[in-house]
Motif scaffolding. Structure first.
Motif, short mmCIF file in Angstrom:
data_model
loop_
_atom_site.label_atom_id
_atom_site.label_comp_id
_atom_site.label_asym_id
_atom_site.label_seq_id
_atom_site.Cartn_x
_atom_site.Cartn_y
_atom_site.Cartn_z
N ARG A 21 4.64 33.82 28.30
CA ARG A 21 4.50 32.39 28.59
C ARG A 21 5.83 31.65 28.62
NH1 ARG A 21 -0.30 32.80 30.43
NH2 ARG A 21 -1.92 33.38 28.98
N ILE A 22 6.85 32.21 27.99
CA ILE A 22 8.16 31.56 27.91
C ILE A 22 9.15 32.42 28.66
CG2 ILE A 22 9.98 30.78 26.34
CD1 ILE A 22 7.72 30.44 24.21
N SER A 23 9.83 31.82 29.63
CA SER A 23 10.70 32.60 30.52
C SER A 23 12.04 32.98 29.91
CB SER A 23 10.93 31.84 31.83
OG SER A 23 11.68 30.66 31.59
N VAL A 24 12.43 32.32 28.84
CA VAL A 24 13.72 32.59 28.20
C VAL A 24 13.50 33.63 27.11
CG1 VAL A 24 15.60 31.56 26.86
CG2 VAL A 24 14.52 30.26 28.71
N PRO A 25 14.30 34.70 27.10
CA PRO A 25 14.11 35.72 26.06
C PRO A 25 14.46 35.19 24.68
CG PRO A 25 16.04 36.24 27.40
CD PRO A 25 15.39 35.04 28.02
N PRO A 26 13.84 35.75 23.63
CA PRO A 26 14.11 35.28 22.28
C PRO A 26 15.52 35.61 21.83
CG PRO A 26 12.75 37.25 22.21
CD PRO A 26 12.89 36.85 23.66
N THR A 27 16.00 34.80 20.91
CA THR A 27 17.30 35.03 20.29
C THR A 27 17.11 34.95 18.77
OG1 THR A 27 17.93 32.70 20.15
CG2 THR A 27 18.44 33.86 22.23
N ASP A 28 18.17 35.20 18.05
CA ASP A 28 18.14 35.08 16.60
C ASP A 28 18.55 33.69 16.13
OD1 ASP A 28 17.18 37.68 16.01
OD2 ASP A 28 19.17 38.48 16.46
N GLU A 29 18.62 32.74 17.07
CA GLU A 29 18.94 31.35 16.72
C GLU A 29 17.85 30.78 15.83
OE1 GLU A 29 20.30 28.49 19.97
OE2 GLU A 29 19.21 30.03 21.09
N PRO A 30 18.20 29.79 15.00
CA PRO A 30 17.15 29.05 14.30
C PRO A 30 16.16 28.47 15.32
CG PRO A 30 19.29 28.52 13.37
CD PRO A 30 19.54 29.34 14.61
N ALA A 31 14.90 28.46 14.94
CA ALA A 31 13.83 28.07 15.88
C ALA A 31 14.06 26.70 16.50
CB ALA A 31 12.48 28.13 15.17
N LEU A 32 14.45 25.72 15.70
CA LEU A 32 14.66 24.37 16.26
C LEU A 32 15.87 24.32 17.18
CD1 LEU A 32 13.68 22.00 13.31
CD2 LEU A 32 12.39 22.49 15.41
N GLU A 79 9.83 23.27 5.27
CA GLU A 79 10.20 24.61 5.69
C GLU A 79 9.44 24.97 6.96
OE1 GLU A 79 9.67 29.00 3.90
OE2 GLU A 79 10.55 27.51 2.58
N LEU A 80 10.16 25.46 7.95
CA LEU A 80 9.55 25.84 9.22
C LEU A 80 8.73 27.12 9.09
CD1 LEU A 80 12.47 25.28 11.75
CD2 LEU A 80 10.51 23.80 11.33
N ARG A 81 7.72 27.26 9.93
CA ARG A 81 6.91 28.48 9.96
C ARG A 81 7.74 29.69 10.36
NH1 ARG A 81 2.15 28.27 13.86
NH2 ARG A 81 1.56 30.18 12.83
N PHE A 82 8.69 29.49 11.27
CA PHE A 82 9.50 30.59 11.78
C PHE A 82 10.97 30.21 11.67
CE2 PHE A 82 5.46 30.60 14.04
CZ PHE A 82 5.01 31.87 13.72
N ALA A 83 11.73 31.04 10.99
CA ALA A 83 13.15 30.74 10.82
C ALA A 83 13.92 30.89 12.13
CB ALA A 83 13.75 31.66 9.76
N THR A 84 13.53 31.86 12.94
CA THR A 84 14.25 32.11 14.18
C THR A 84 13.29 32.16 15.36
OG1 THR A 84 14.01 34.53 14.09
CG2 THR A 84 15.94 33.56 12.94
N ALA A 85 13.85 32.03 16.53
CA ALA A 85 13.04 32.16 17.75
C ALA A 85 12.44 33.56 17.83
CB ALA A 85 13.90 31.87 18.98
N ARG A 86 13.22 34.57 17.49
CA ARG A 86 12.72 35.94 17.55
C ARG A 86 11.51 36.14 16.64
NH1 ARG A 86 15.06 39.55 20.08
NH2 ARG A 86 17.18 38.77 19.74
N ALA A 87 11.53 35.55 15.46
CA ALA A 87 10.39 35.67 14.54
C ALA A 87 9.12 35.09 15.17
CB ALA A 87 10.70 34.98 13.21
N LEU A 88 9.25 33.99 15.88
CA LEU A 88 8.10 33.40 16.57
C LEU A 88 7.59 34.35 17.66
CD1 LEU A 88 7.56 29.80 17.67
CD2 LEU A 88 7.30 31.60 19.34
N PHE A 89 8.50 34.84 18.48
CA PHE A 89 8.10 35.75 19.56
C PHE A 89 7.46 37.02 19.00
CE2 PHE A 89 10.77 33.03 22.10
CZ PHE A 89 10.38 33.21 23.43
N ASP A 90 7.98 37.51 17.88
CA ASP A 90 7.41 38.71 17.26
C ASP A 90 6.01 38.47 16.73
OD1 ASP A 90 9.75 40.09 17.83
OD2 ASP A 90 10.51 40.02 15.76
N SER A 91 5.73 37.24 16.31
CA SER A 91 4.41 36.90 15.76
C SER A 91 3.37 36.62 16.84
CB SER A 91 4.52 35.68 14.86
OG SER A 91 5.30 35.98 13.72
N PHE A 92 3.82 36.12 17.98
CA PHE A 92 2.91 35.75 19.06
C PHE A 92 3.28 36.51 20.33
CE2 PHE A 92 2.83 31.84 16.43
CZ PHE A 92 1.48 31.80 16.15
#
Length: 182
Positions: free
Chosen positions: A20-31, A1-14
């Motif tokens: 540091r990342i030029s692409v805005p977060p989405t609700d896509e699965p993190a991988l 199981e991944l630490r973050f289900a979505t890219a947005r969840a990662l961005f919200d946590s960090f």
């Protein structure tokens, strides 16, 4: 199981990830988000995202393995810092974390392996905040240091060689995010 289900969840946590990342977060699965960065040749963003995606121990391990690939061979003077970071991965004790901090302090701060050691050193414990104050390192420092290490290691490679090696490293990081360390 991944630490973050979505890219947005990662961005919200960090919060540092947003700068540091030029692409805005989405609700896509993190991988899927990570693979999209790679397919768009946004490899620096992909390295940073992958570092944040991994747990601290996995992140330090991945950063060390990636630097070994990018710098092959490692200059002998840089080995103590890399060895200290890898030792912390094998034994994530406070003693090994402090040994990584000591190795990072003694290393040339402009080297990738010094930043590998910092990624381990900043994985827990405390750090000086000036005037004798000690604070816990923010959780963003470990992945930040790992990404800096990879940036420094790849800086002197030819663009095509750097691209090829980074893609291999990112693939390994994605697998590590799915499986963890054995």
């Amino acid at each position: 199981e991944l630490r973050f289900a979505t890219a947005r969840a990662l961005f919200d946590s960090f919060t540092m990830a947003n700068s540091r990342i030029s692409v805005p977060p989405t609700d896509e699965p993190a991988l899927d988000f990570l693979r999209g960065l790679v397919s768009q040749d946004k490899l620096d963003d992909a390295v940073t995202f992958c570092a944040y995606l991994l747990g601290r121990r996995e992140c330090v391990w991945w950063g060390c393995r990636s630097v070994r690939r990018l710098l092959d061979p490692i200059p002998p003077a840089q080995m103590p810092a890399l060895d200290a970071a890898e030792a912390w991965v094998r034994d994530p004790s406070s003693e090994m974390r402090q040994a990584a901090q000591d190795a990072a302090t003694q290393a040339d701060q402009n080297t990738a392996t010094a930043w590998n050691a910092l990624s381990a050193a900043w994985s827990g414990g405390t750090m000086s905040a000036g005037r004798g104050l000690a604070i816990a390192p923010p959780p963003e420092l470990t992945p930040h240091a790992a990404a800096v290490a990879m940036t420094l290691a790849g800086a002197y490679l030819a663009p095509d060689q750097r691209k090829s090696i980074l893609k291999t490293c990112i693939d390994e990081g994605a697998r590590l995010a799915e499986t963890g360390l054995s």
